[in-house]
Design a protein around this motif. Sequence first.
Motif, mmCIF file in Angstrom:
data_model
loop_
_atom_site.group_PDB
_atom_site.id
_atom_site.type_symbol
_atom_site.label_atom_id
_atom_site.label_comp_id
_atom_site.label_asym_id
_atom_site.label_seq_id
_atom_site.Cartn_x
_atom_site.Cartn_y
_atom_site.Cartn_z
ATOM 1 N N LYS A 19 2.682 -14.365 -5.633
ATOM 2 C CA LYS A 19 3.457 -13.039 -6.131
ATOM 3 C C LYS A 19 3.268 -12.550 -7.334
ATOM 4 O O LYS A 19 3.114 -11.293 -7.422
ATOM 5 C CB LYS A 19 5.130 -13.429 -5.535
ATOM 6 C CG LYS A 19 5.340 -13.419 -4.163
ATOM 7 C CD LYS A 19 6.881 -12.999 -3.963
ATOM 8 C CE LYS A 19 6.954 -12.772 -2.539
ATOM 9 N NZ LYS A 19 8.429 -12.060 -2.201
ATOM 10 N N GLU A 20 3.144 -13.393 -8.247
ATOM 11 C CA GLU A 20 2.983 -12.804 -9.646
ATOM 12 C C GLU A 20 1.520 -12.158 -9.666
ATOM 13 O O GLU A 20 1.180 -10.944 -10.281
ATOM 14 C CB GLU A 20 2.770 -13.796 -10.583
ATOM 15 C CG GLU A 20 2.668 -13.164 -12.098
ATOM 16 C CD GLU A 20 2.588 -14.581 -13.236
ATOM 17 O OE1 GLU A 20 2.373 -14.248 -14.273
ATOM 18 O OE2 GLU A 20 3.018 -15.624 -12.876
ATOM 19 N N HIS A 21 0.538 -12.623 -8.981
ATOM 20 C CA HIS A 21 -0.777 -12.079 -8.871
ATOM 21 C C HIS A 21 -0.669 -10.894 -8.243
ATOM 22 O O HIS A 21 -1.411 -9.849 -8.540
ATOM 23 C CB HIS A 21 -1.595 -13.085 -8.067
ATOM 24 C CG HIS A 21 -3.072 -12.453 -7.866
ATOM 25 N ND1 HIS A 21 -3.184 -11.817 -6.760
ATOM 26 C CD2 HIS A 21 -4.364 -12.486 -8.320
ATOM 27 C CE1 HIS A 21 -4.593 -11.487 -6.562
ATOM 28 N NE2 HIS A 21 -5.091 -11.805 -7.681
ATOM 29 N N GLN A 22 -0.050 -10.724 -7.258
ATOM 30 C CA GLN A 22 0.136 -9.581 -6.244
ATOM 31 C C GLN A 22 1.080 -8.299 -6.834
ATOM 32 O O GLN A 22 0.878 -7.103 -6.289
ATOM 33 C CB GLN A 22 0.537 -10.125 -4.659
ATOM 34 C CG GLN A 22 -0.222 -10.924 -4.010
ATOM 35 C CD GLN A 22 0.203 -11.265 -2.664
ATOM 36 O OE1 GLN A 22 1.161 -11.209 -2.576
ATOM 37 N NE2 GLN A 22 -0.934 -11.492 -1.731
ATOM 38 N N ILE A 23 1.520 -8.662 -7.890
ATOM 39 C CA ILE A 23 2.389 -7.649 -8.780
ATOM 40 C C ILE A 23 1.016 -6.554 -9.367
ATOM 41 O O ILE A 23 1.094 -5.609 -9.254
ATOM 42 C CB ILE A 23 2.988 -7.875 -9.683
ATOM 43 C CG1 ILE A 23 4.159 -8.804 -9.340
ATOM 44 C CG2 ILE A 23 3.189 -6.827 -10.671
ATOM 45 C CD1 ILE A 23 5.239 -9.353 -10.303
ATOM 46 N N ASN A 24 -0.090 -7.502 -9.705
ATOM 47 C CA ASN A 24 -1.106 -6.891 -10.266
ATOM 48 C C ASN A 24 -2.025 -6.161 -9.480
ATOM 49 O O ASN A 24 -2.899 -5.078 -9.497
ATOM 50 C CB ASN A 24 -1.882 -7.309 -11.499
ATOM 51 C CG ASN A 24 -1.054 -7.804 -12.463
ATOM 52 O OD1 ASN A 24 -0.208 -6.868 -13.078
ATOM 53 N ND2 ASN A 24 -1.118 -9.161 -13.194
ATOM 54 N N TYR A 25 -2.239 -6.988 -8.353
ATOM 55 C CA TYR A 25 -3.225 -6.747 -7.339
ATOM 56 C C TYR A 25 -2.503 -6.664 -5.866
ATOM 57 O O TYR A 25 -2.452 -7.572 -4.990
ATOM 58 C CB TYR A 25 -4.347 -7.521 -7.171
ATOM 59 C CG TYR A 25 -5.175 -7.571 -8.409
ATOM 60 C CD1 TYR A 25 -6.027 -6.659 -8.808
ATOM 61 C CD2 TYR A 25 -4.756 -8.778 -9.311
ATOM 62 C CE1 TYR A 25 -6.673 -6.645 -10.009
ATOM 63 C CE2 TYR A 25 -5.534 -8.854 -10.568
ATOM 64 C CZ TYR A 25 -6.319 -7.795 -10.984
ATOM 65 O OH TYR A 25 -6.910 -8.035 -12.185
ATOM 66 N N PRO A 26 -1.545 -5.634 -5.374
ATOM 67 C CA PRO A 26 -0.740 -5.781 -4.413
ATOM 68 C C PRO A 26 -1.464 -5.680 -2.961
ATOM 69 O O PRO A 26 -2.320 -4.952 -2.983
ATOM 70 C CB PRO A 26 0.095 -4.397 -4.566
ATOM 71 C CG PRO A 26 -0.579 -3.664 -5.497
ATOM 72 C CD PRO A 26 -1.500 -4.584 -6.414
ATOM 73 N N PRO A 27 -1.074 -6.366 -2.002
ATOM 74 C CA PRO A 27 -1.788 -6.172 -0.911
ATOM 75 C C PRO A 27 -1.472 -5.102 -0.073
ATOM 76 O O PRO A 27 -0.364 -4.482 -0.261
ATOM 77 C CB PRO A 27 -1.130 -7.516 -0.153
ATOM 78 C CG PRO A 27 0.165 -7.763 -0.693
ATOM 79 C CD PRO A 27 0.051 -7.271 -2.134
ATOM 80 N N VAL A 28 -2.443 -4.528 0.934
ATOM 81 C CA VAL A 28 -1.967 -3.419 1.848
ATOM 82 C C VAL A 28 -1.904 -4.081 3.183
ATOM 83 O O VAL A 28 -1.513 -3.078 3.943
ATOM 84 C CB VAL A 28 -3.262 -2.213 1.484
ATOM 85 C CG1 VAL A 28 -3.179 -1.719 0.207
ATOM 86 C CG2 VAL A 28 -4.528 -3.210 2.065
ATOM 87 N N HIS A 29 -2.321 -5.187 3.343
ATOM 88 C CA HIS A 29 -2.213 -5.712 4.955
ATOM 89 C C HIS A 29 -0.893 -6.548 5.006
ATOM 90 O O HIS A 29 -1.166 -7.655 4.022
ATOM 91 C CB HIS A 29 -3.469 -6.104 5.429
ATOM 92 C CG HIS A 29 -3.274 -6.405 6.908
ATOM 93 N ND1 HIS A 29 -3.033 -7.298 7.377
ATOM 94 C CD2 HIS A 29 -3.952 -5.419 7.957
ATOM 95 C CE1 HIS A 29 -2.883 -7.433 8.496
ATOM 96 N NE2 HIS A 29 -3.682 -6.265 9.089
ATOM 97 N N SER A 30 -0.121 -6.917 6.059
ATOM 98 C CA SER A 30 0.745 -7.719 6.080
ATOM 99 C C SER A 30 0.540 -9.371 5.983
ATOM 100 O O SER A 30 1.283 -10.006 5.504
ATOM 101 C CB SER A 30 1.562 -7.550 7.460
ATOM 102 O OG SER A 30 0.647 -7.841 8.459
ATOM 103 N N ASP A 31 -0.940 -9.493 6.296
ATOM 104 C CA ASP A 31 -1.554 -10.771 6.590
ATOM 105 C C ASP A 31 -1.625 -11.640 5.197
ATOM 106 O O ASP A 31 -1.702 -12.641 5.102
ATOM 107 C CB ASP A 31 -2.627 -10.911 7.510
ATOM 108 C CG ASP A 31 -2.860 -12.376 8.201
ATOM 109 O OD1 ASP A 31 -1.735 -12.599 8.875
ATOM 110 O OD2 ASP A 31 -3.907 -12.777 8.156
ATOM 111 N N ASN A 32 -1.656 -10.498 4.126
ATOM 112 C CA ASN A 32 -1.874 -11.322 2.854
ATOM 113 C C ASN A 32 -0.480 -11.248 2.032
ATOM 114 O O ASN A 32 -0.678 -11.678 0.953
ATOM 115 C CB ASN A 32 -2.947 -10.372 2.056
ATOM 116 C CG ASN A 32 -4.315 -10.407 2.847
ATOM 117 O OD1 ASN A 32 -4.645 -11.434 3.139
ATOM 118 N ND2 ASN A 32 -5.071 -9.294 2.825
#
Length: 304
Positions: A19-32
């Motif tokens: 989740k910390e990584h995805q703050i900077n590189y947020p997903p656009v698809h639910s599967d990620n």
Amino acid sequence: MLKFEDFKPITLNDIGIIKEHQINYPPVHSDNSFTNMFCWNDYAAYRYLMVEDSLIIISTIEGVHSVRGPFGSENTDLFLKTVNLAAEIGGEYAYQIFDVKTREKFSRIFPDAKMNPDRDFFDYIYKTSDLKDLPGKKYLTIRKHLNKFRNKCRYTIESITEENLYEVEDFLIRWCEWKECSKTKVFGYEKDAAVSSVKNFVKLGLSGLIIRVEDNISAISIFEELNTDTAIVHFEKGLPDCQGNYKGINNETAKVLSDRYEFINRESDLGLSGLRDAKIRYHPCSFAEVHYVKAEDLIKVIDL
């Protein structure tokens, strides 16, 4: 060189890292989303690897591997290593692509490789205001059904909390009995994923709503933030006790999310025709597309 053995199985303990990584590189698809990877782990056995600031993911379904990523800053060398790994270990869906940037990069580097759209796993994206207000003629039938539900069923709305989670879990079990999950594999996995989300509701940082009819749970939704302008509805379920409750929970969820999110991702239809019809009926404004490349096609265009 990347190896399958370098990848770590995803567990709840990895929520902070991902989740910390995805703050900077947020997903656009639910599967990620972390929630989907964790809750669907029994089905897809997700593994991950962090390389500097990039995330690479492997899923394994019935013994067949698929690779996606890297998600992070621009790194062509790591991208090529990831694609090579997909060619080495992957099968029918060897390399999966979930965003336009990766799709364009793959096409640029491998112009002769065939990419296949995976329509069954396109996420449906809606304007939150549309699901909240149901404006115009195109939503007329839905408004009529929603009004019938409101007039016919004496219901209340409440948030999912730690105090009523046990009731939500019981509701999901009853939903699965009604749907005869044991006869349809995908429903069985979905029930397991939904129950997992409830058992780990607080740790996953989820939110949700309940519709009660005569004190019994009639419908539920479970949701969270996917990225800064989009919320994701992971689960939206209803029992056949009061017709229109699906439309009710959909509308009430949009009302809750409308102050913060411009869009709602309601995930894919899994290739189920009835679910596809229902999702199209709500007029998505776009899709979060998925494409894949077969291992045999990757091998043709890269040097292993």
